[in-house]
Design a protein around this motif. Structure first.
Motif, PDB file in Angstrom:
ATOM      1  N   MET A   1       0.822  -1.204   0.000  1.00 20.98           N
ATOM      2  CA  MET A   1       0.000   0.000   0.000  1.00 20.98           C
ATOM      3  C   MET A   1       0.864   1.267   0.000  1.00 20.98           C
ATOM      4  N   LYS A   2       1.972   1.216   0.779  1.00 17.55           N
ATOM      5  CA  LYS A   2       2.855   2.382   0.817  1.00 17.55           C
ATOM      6  C   LYS A   2       3.446   2.663  -0.560  1.00 17.55           C
ATOM      7  N   HIS A   3       3.872   1.592  -1.237  1.00 20.80           N
ATOM      8  CA  HIS A   3       4.423   1.743  -2.588  1.00 20.80           C
ATOM      9  C   HIS A   3       3.376   2.305  -3.541  1.00 20.80           C
ATOM     10  N   ALA A   4       2.141   1.801  -3.426  1.00 19.96           N
ATOM     11  CA  ALA A   4       1.065   2.260  -4.308  1.00 19.96           C
ATOM     12  C   ALA A   4       0.760   3.739  -4.073  1.00 19.96           C
ATOM     13  N   LEU A   5       0.741   4.165  -2.816  1.00 18.78           N
ATOM     14  CA  LEU A   5       0.469   5.574  -2.507  1.00 18.78           C
ATOM     15  C   LEU A   5       1.602   6.478  -2.981  1.00 18.78           C
ATOM     16  N   GLN A   6       2.843   5.988  -2.856  1.00 20.54           N
ATOM     17  CA  GLN A   6       3.979   6.770  -3.356  1.00 20.54           C
ATOM     18  C   GLN A   6       3.882   6.953  -4.870  1.00 20.54           C
ATOM     19  N   ALA A   7       3.509   5.888  -5.563  1.00 24.12           N
ATOM     20  CA  ALA A   7       3.357   5.982  -7.023  1.00 24.12           C
ATOM     21  C   ALA A   7       2.219   6.927  -7.378  1.00 24.12           C
ATOM     22  N   TRP A   8       1.110   6.828  -6.636  1.00 29.45           N
ATOM     23  CA  TRP A   8      -0.030   7.714  -6.879  1.00 29.45           C
ATOM     24  C   TRP A   8       0.385   9.171  -6.705  1.00 29.45           C
ATOM     25  N   TRP A   9       1.079   9.472  -5.626  1.00 33.09           N
ATOM     26  CA  TRP A   9       1.481  10.850  -5.366  1.00 33.09           C
ATOM     27  C   TRP A   9       2.495  11.328  -6.399  1.00 33.09           C
ATOM     28  N   ALA A  10       3.398  10.450  -6.833  1.00 30.08           N
ATOM     29  CA  ALA A  10       4.398  10.837  -7.832  1.00 30.08           C
ATOM     30  C   ALA A  10       3.723  11.239  -9.142  1.00 30.08           C
ATOM     31  N   ILE A  11       2.694  10.492  -9.551  1.00 26.10           N
ATOM     32  CA  ILE A  11       1.991  10.807 -10.799  1.00 26.10           C
ATOM     33  C   ILE A  11       1.218  12.114 -10.655  1.00 26.10           C
ATOM     34  N   VAL A  12       0.517  12.284  -9.535  1.00 25.44           N
ATOM     35  CA  VAL A  12      -0.237  13.525  -9.312  1.00 25.44           C
ATOM     36  C   VAL A  12       0.701  14.715  -9.243  1.00 25.44           C
ATOM     37  N   GLN A  13       1.812  14.551  -8.526  1.00 32.15           N
ATOM     38  CA  GLN A  13       2.782  15.647  -8.386  1.00 32.15           C
ATOM     39  C   GLN A  13       3.380  16.021  -9.738  1.00 32.15           C
ATOM     40  N   ARG A  14       3.654  15.027 -10.575  1.00 32.34           N
ATOM     41  CA  ARG A  14       4.203  15.309 -11.906  1.00 32.34           C
ATOM     42  C   ARG A  14       3.244  16.167 -12.710  1.00 32.34           C
ATOM     43  N   GLU A  15       1.933  15.813 -12.677  1.00 35.29           N
ATOM     44  CA  GLU A  15       0.946  16.578 -13.430  1.00 35.29           C
ATOM     45  C   GLU A  15       0.807  17.998 -12.879  1.00 35.29           C
ATOM     46  N   LEU A  16       0.867  18.145 -11.560  1.00 34.14           N
ATOM     47  CA  LEU A  16       0.756  19.478 -10.966  1.00 34.14           C
ATOM     48  C   LEU A  16       1.960  20.342 -11.322  1.00 34.14           C
TER      49      LEU A  16
END
Length: 273
Positions: A1-16
């Motif tokens: 779950m931690k890995h999945a959340l890190q990936a989720w945040w990385a993708i969102v942060q990239r778009e922002l």
């Protein structure tokens, strides 16, 4: 779950971060609805002098009526722009890298959808702020505010999921503009964003009335409009959520290399084998 959340945040942060470097994108997102609000609404300001219809309890100026529809315009165009970004990333090979990550494919797509929704809502908030400065103030604050936020979030997710689905089938950037013209304009103009259903029925435009009645964008705008006045939106939330889930499910299926039309991990950029 931690890995999945890190990936989720990385993708969102990239778009922002990408959006923060594209100031012209925000300006273009605001100019379009503001022109409608300042020019189009001015010519039809008293269009509702004939009747009072739900969710309104009194006469309202035209700019207040179309403001929720213009919020929908902002969300719709950003959802379609996200589709363009997906096609571009696929041609550059970035989507292949993302989709081969050791995470469920649907999770990667959900992260992209979340980023799209966040950007859409930020642009919508900027539009509402400028519209308020021009004198069009929507009733955003009160006990109904959570309902308004829920309607706006679900609307952004539905339109983002639609853009995600379109990115599966738009294989090249050259085909994007034509495809969008067959999606954006019919969806927007054949809805209640600019005129109520009873006006369409009263004018005798029966076929437009039927299309607008079953248009998911109509239900999204109506949900937001009813939420602003703390009224029951009826079936609109179910249509919006159902359409969003359907579009996302079809997009996830389309990006599956074993079943869908995307087959991204087995093809090079632009669909070349």
């Amino acid at each position: 779950m931690k890995h999945a959340l890190q990936a989720w945040w990385a993708i969102v942060q990239r778009e922002l971060l990408k959006f923060s470097r594209q100031t012209g994108r925000l300006v273009s997102a605001l100019v379009r609805p503001l022109l409608w609000l300042a020019v189009f609404a001015a010519g039809f300001r008293n269009v509702f002098g004939m009747a009072i219809a739900e969710p309104y309890d009194t006469y309202i100026p035209y700019d207040l009526y179309i403001a929720p529809g213009l919020v929908g315009m902002v969300l719709l165009f950003n959802g379609m722009q996200s589709s363009l970004a997906m096609v571009y990333d696929r041609e550059m090979g970035l989507m292949r890298l993302l989709l081969t990550a050791p995470l469920p494919r649907w999770w990667i797509l959900a992260a992209k959808l979340s980023a799209t929704a966040v950007l859409s809502l930020l642009q919508a908030a900027a539009f509402l702020a400028v519209a308020a400065a021009l004198g069009t103030v929507l009733p955003l604050w009160g006990p109904h505010t959570p309902h308004v936020l829920l309607a706006a979030v679900c609307m952004a997710l539905m339109l983002g999921a639609l853009g995600l689905l379109l990115s599966v089938y738009v294989q090249q950037l050259e085909n994007f503009a034509g495809t969008m013209n067959f999606v954006i304009f019919p969806m927007y103009f054949m809805s209640t964003a600019l005129y109520p259903l009873w006006k369409l029925e009263e004018s005798g435009a029966a076929w437009v009335w039927w299309i607008a009645r079953f248009n998911p964008f109509t239900h999204a705008v109506e949900w937001l409009r009813y939420a602003l006045y703390d009224k029951d939106p009826g079936l609109a939330p179910w249509v919006v959520v159902g359409t969003g889930l359907l579009c996302f499910g079809l997009a996830a299926w389309g990006y599956d290399p074993q079943r869908g039309f995307g087959a991204l991990t087995r093809r090079g950029p632009g669909g070349a084998p």
